[in-house]
Design an enzyme around this catalytic site. Sequence first.
Site, PDB file in Angstrom:
ATOM      1  CG  ASP A  16      -2.138   0.856   1.113  1.00  0.00           C
ATOM      2  OD1 ASP A  16      -2.076   1.846   0.381  1.00  0.00           O
ATOM      3  OD2 ASP A  16      -3.158   0.548   1.757  1.00  0.00           O
ATOM      4  CG  HIS A 207      -6.243  -1.123   5.422  1.00  0.00           C
ATOM      5  ND1 HIS A 207      -5.200  -1.850   4.882  1.00  0.00           N
ATOM      6  CD2 HIS A 207      -6.334  -0.005   4.636  1.00  0.00           C
ATOM      7  CE1 HIS A 207      -4.689  -1.226   3.839  1.00  0.00           C
ATOM      8  NE2 HIS A 207      -5.357  -0.102   3.665  1.00  0.00           N
ATOM      9  CG  HIS A 209      -5.557   4.773   3.870  1.00  0.00           C
ATOM     10  ND1 HIS A 209      -4.408   4.919   3.139  1.00  0.00           N
ATOM     11  CD2 HIS A 209      -5.997   3.522   3.616  1.00  0.00           C
ATOM     12  CE1 HIS A 209      -4.178   3.804   2.453  1.00  0.00           C
ATOM     13  NE2 HIS A 209      -5.133   2.930   2.725  1.00  0.00           N
ATOM     14  CB  CYS A 240      -5.808   3.673  -3.052  1.00  0.00           C
ATOM     15  SG  CYS A 240      -6.561   2.754  -4.407  1.00  0.00           S
ATOM     16  CG  ASN A 249      -2.230   1.996   5.176  1.00  0.00           C
ATOM     17  OD1 ASN A 249      -1.731   1.975   4.062  1.00  0.00           O
ATOM     18  ND2 ASN A 249      -3.340   1.370   5.468  1.00  0.00           N
TER      19      ASN A 249
HETATM   20  P1  HMG Z   1      -9.423  -5.582 -16.203  1.00  0.00           P
HETATM   21  O1  HMG Z   1      -8.896  -4.677 -17.265  1.00  0.00           O
HETATM   22  O2  HMG Z   1     -10.861  -5.542 -15.916  1.00  0.00           O
HETATM   23  O3  HMG Z   1      -8.990  -7.097 -16.473  1.00  0.00           O
HETATM   24  O4  HMG Z   1      -8.602  -5.275 -14.881  1.00  0.00           O
HETATM   25  P2  HMG Z   1      -9.245  -8.036 -17.689  1.00  0.00           P
HETATM   26  O5  HMG Z   1      -9.439  -9.390 -17.100  1.00  0.00           O
HETATM   27  O6  HMG Z   1     -10.296  -7.467 -18.595  1.00  0.00           O
HETATM   28  O7  HMG Z   1      -7.838  -7.993 -18.469  1.00  0.00           O
HETATM   29  C1  HMG Z   1      -7.362  -6.835 -19.151  1.00  0.00           C
HETATM   30  C2  HMG Z   1      -5.866  -6.918 -19.297  1.00  0.00           C
HETATM   31  O8  HMG Z   1      -5.229  -6.903 -18.021  1.00  0.00           O
HETATM   32  C3  HMG Z   1      -5.395  -8.209 -19.983  1.00  0.00           C
HETATM   33  O9  HMG Z   1      -4.199  -7.909 -20.679  1.00  0.00           O
HETATM   34  C4  HMG Z   1      -5.061  -9.104 -18.816  1.00  0.00           C
HETATM   35  O10 HMG Z   1      -4.135 -10.086 -19.126  1.00  0.00           O
HETATM   36  C5  HMG Z   1      -4.478  -8.090 -17.829  1.00  0.00           C
HETATM   37  P3  HMG Z   1      -4.184  -7.696 -22.266  1.00  0.00           P
HETATM   38  O11 HMG Z   1      -4.726  -8.984 -22.819  1.00  0.00           O
HETATM   39  O12 HMG Z   1      -5.088  -6.521 -22.529  1.00  0.00           O
HETATM   40  O13 HMG Z   1      -2.741  -7.431 -22.562  1.00  0.00           O
HETATM   41  N1  HMG Z   1      -4.633  -8.547 -16.454  1.00  0.00           N
HETATM   42  C6  HMG Z   1      -3.629  -8.684 -15.557  1.00  0.00           C
HETATM   43  N2  HMG Z   1      -2.299  -8.482 -15.668  1.00  0.00           N
HETATM   44  C7  HMG Z   1      -1.569  -8.738 -14.567  1.00  0.00           C
HETATM   45  N3  HMG Z   1      -2.071  -9.175 -13.396  1.00  0.00           N
HETATM   46  C8  HMG Z   1      -3.386  -9.383 -13.254  1.00  0.00           C
HETATM   47  C9  HMG Z   1      -4.220  -9.143 -14.384  1.00  0.00           C
HETATM   48  N4  HMG Z   1      -5.533  -9.252 -14.579  1.00  0.00           N
HETATM   49  C10 HMG Z   1      -5.780  -8.890 -15.841  1.00  0.00           C
HETATM   50  N5  HMG Z   1      -3.867  -9.808 -12.104  1.00  0.00           N
HETATM   51  C11 HMG Z   1      -7.754  -5.675 -12.701  1.00  0.00           C
HETATM   52  C12 HMG Z   1      -8.918  -5.880 -13.665  1.00  0.00           C
HETATM   53  C13 HMG Z   1      -8.234  -6.009 -11.307  1.00  0.00           C
HETATM   54  C14 HMG Z   1      -6.610  -6.558 -13.089  1.00  0.00           C
HETATM   55  C15 HMG Z   1      -7.329  -4.207 -12.784  1.00  0.00           C
HETATM   56  O14 HMG Z   1      -8.434  -3.401 -12.574  1.00  0.00           O
HETATM   57  C16 HMG Z   1      -6.248  -3.840 -11.804  1.00  0.00           C
HETATM   58  O15 HMG Z   1      -5.129  -4.311 -11.863  1.00  0.00           O
HETATM   59  N6  HMG Z   1      -6.562  -2.904 -10.880  1.00  0.00           N
HETATM   60  C17 HMG Z   1      -5.580  -2.446  -9.909  1.00  0.00           C
HETATM   61  C18 HMG Z   1      -6.209  -2.466  -8.573  1.00  0.00           C
HETATM   62  C19 HMG Z   1      -5.198  -2.098  -7.521  1.00  0.00           C
HETATM   63  O16 HMG Z   1      -4.145  -2.673  -7.428  1.00  0.00           O
HETATM   64  N7  HMG Z   1      -5.562  -1.088  -6.698  1.00  0.00           N
HETATM   65  C20 HMG Z   1      -4.743  -0.714  -5.585  1.00  0.00           C
HETATM   66  C21 HMG Z   1      -4.783  -1.765  -4.526  1.00  0.00           C
HETATM   67  S1  HMG Z   1      -6.302  -1.791  -3.597  1.00  0.00           S
HETATM   68  C22 HMG Z   1      -6.035  -0.666  -2.342  1.00  0.00           C
HETATM   69  O17 HMG Z   1      -5.032   0.008  -2.307  1.00  0.00           O
HETATM   70  C23 HMG Z   1      -7.031  -0.626  -1.235  1.00  0.00           C
HETATM   71  C24 HMG Z   1      -6.555  -1.362   0.015  1.00  0.00           C
HETATM   72  O18 HMG Z   1      -5.342  -0.826   0.493  1.00  0.00           O
HETATM   73  C25 HMG Z   1      -7.597  -1.238   1.103  1.00  0.00           C
HETATM   74  C26 HMG Z   1      -8.052   0.208   1.281  1.00  0.00           C
HETATM   75  O19 HMG Z   1      -7.262   1.064   1.691  1.00  0.00           O
HETATM   76  O20 HMG Z   1      -9.232   0.440   0.967  1.00  0.00           O
HETATM   77  C27 HMG Z   1      -6.347  -2.852  -0.231  1.00  0.00           C
HETATM   78 MG    MG Z   2      -5.172   0.920   1.701  1.00  0.00          MG
END
Ligand code: HMG
Ligand code: MG
Length: 302
Positions: A16, A207, A209, A240, A249
């Site tokens: 994060d 969790h 922030h 994020c 956080n």
């Molecule tokens: P999408 O575009 O809907 O996925 O993304 P898709 O299944 O349609 O695939 C599209 C393309 O992405 C394809 O590639 C897939 O292969 C690739 P292309 O054929 O176009 O070349 N792909 C991936 N590549 C690598 N790893 C993967 C993956 N999945 C698909 N896992 C997805 C959906 C979830 C992947 C996208 O929206 C994403 O990566 N989002 C990022 C979310 C993220 O990391 N956010 C920050 C973390 S959450 C947070 O910080 C909150 C937290 O701290 C708690 C809080 O504070 O609230 C946890």
């Molecule tokens: Mg977070």
Amino acid sequence: MKLPSRVKLVDVGPRDGLQNEKEPVPAEVKIGLVHRLQDAGLKEIEVTSFVSPRWVPQMADAAEVMAKIERKPGVRYSVLTPNMKGFEAALDSRPDEIVVFGAASEAFSQRNINCSIAESIERFAPVVAAARAHGIHVRGVVSCVVGCPYEGDIAPERVGMVARLMKEIGVQHAGVADTIGVGTPLKVQRAMEAVLGHFAVDDVSGHFHDTYGMALANTLAAMEMGVWQYDTSSAGLGGCPYAKGATGNVATEDVVFMLHGMGIDTGIDFDKLVDAGEYISGFLGRKPNSRAATATLNKRAA
Ligand code: HMG
Ligand code: MG
């Protein structure tokens, strides 16, 4: 007031904390942070995310970081896996725990993981099943439990609904996340209460922030409910990419200072923890975003 006698902190700084950094942070530096955190006594570290590098470029080195960390016995290493593609990519890295992350807000779900809440649960279900079949512990995070950057206030009922859906697909532990740090103690308690309707108190963590400086108060409020596990971030790093304006956080240093001052054990060496935060802050060219770390560093310099 009945407070837990020990508290477990999960340092989410490498994940994060660093995911939102604009300049690339080399894998060696991320690994250096993980090593310093485990040396400081952290028993769980959220290392990285197996997400799309197009969405979160900073986490593109997830496999390399996981492969090169020197694991310490007794430490749990967790990674984020939002879908089967992420889970399959993570499997070679032998994570001890995987994290699926949903939200109590439809708009945030769409922005963060590109699907509705219902679709997210459908995507998580096979990930949870596969992880459990491999003996990997599963945490499910519910984001935006108090407020959403797009929808505003979030009702506790929404939080409870997502917690229930996660429980139904086999998620073992619920992370209750105030993504944008707008929570205040009573609102956080209401969100916690909603989750505690579906998960035992030993399977719930906070969790928080610290955007509005409320995270320590919210931690104490959750502790009053018996919640003893919290995600915190070394040097208060983080944010994020899909929650603009939200800061990191709550700093691990600040929480440890508070807990030790209350006679509550964490197993963490505060001075080594301050060193870890100083290391990563030094790399990023800024001061630690922690009052306790700043005070300690000033005292050391004097
Ligand atoms: P999408 O575009 O809907 O996925 O993304 P898709 O299944 O349609 O695939 C599209 C393309 O992405 C394809 O590639 C897939 O292969 C690739 P292309 O054929 O176009 O070349 N792909 C991936 N590549 C690598 N790893 C993967 C993956 N999945 C698909 N896992 C997805 C959906 C979830 C992947 C996208 O929206 C994403 O990566 N989002 C990022 C979310 C993220 O990391 N956010 C920050 C973390 S959450 C947070 O910080 C909150 C937290 O701290 C708690 C809080 O504070 O609230 C946890
Ligand atoms: Mg977070």
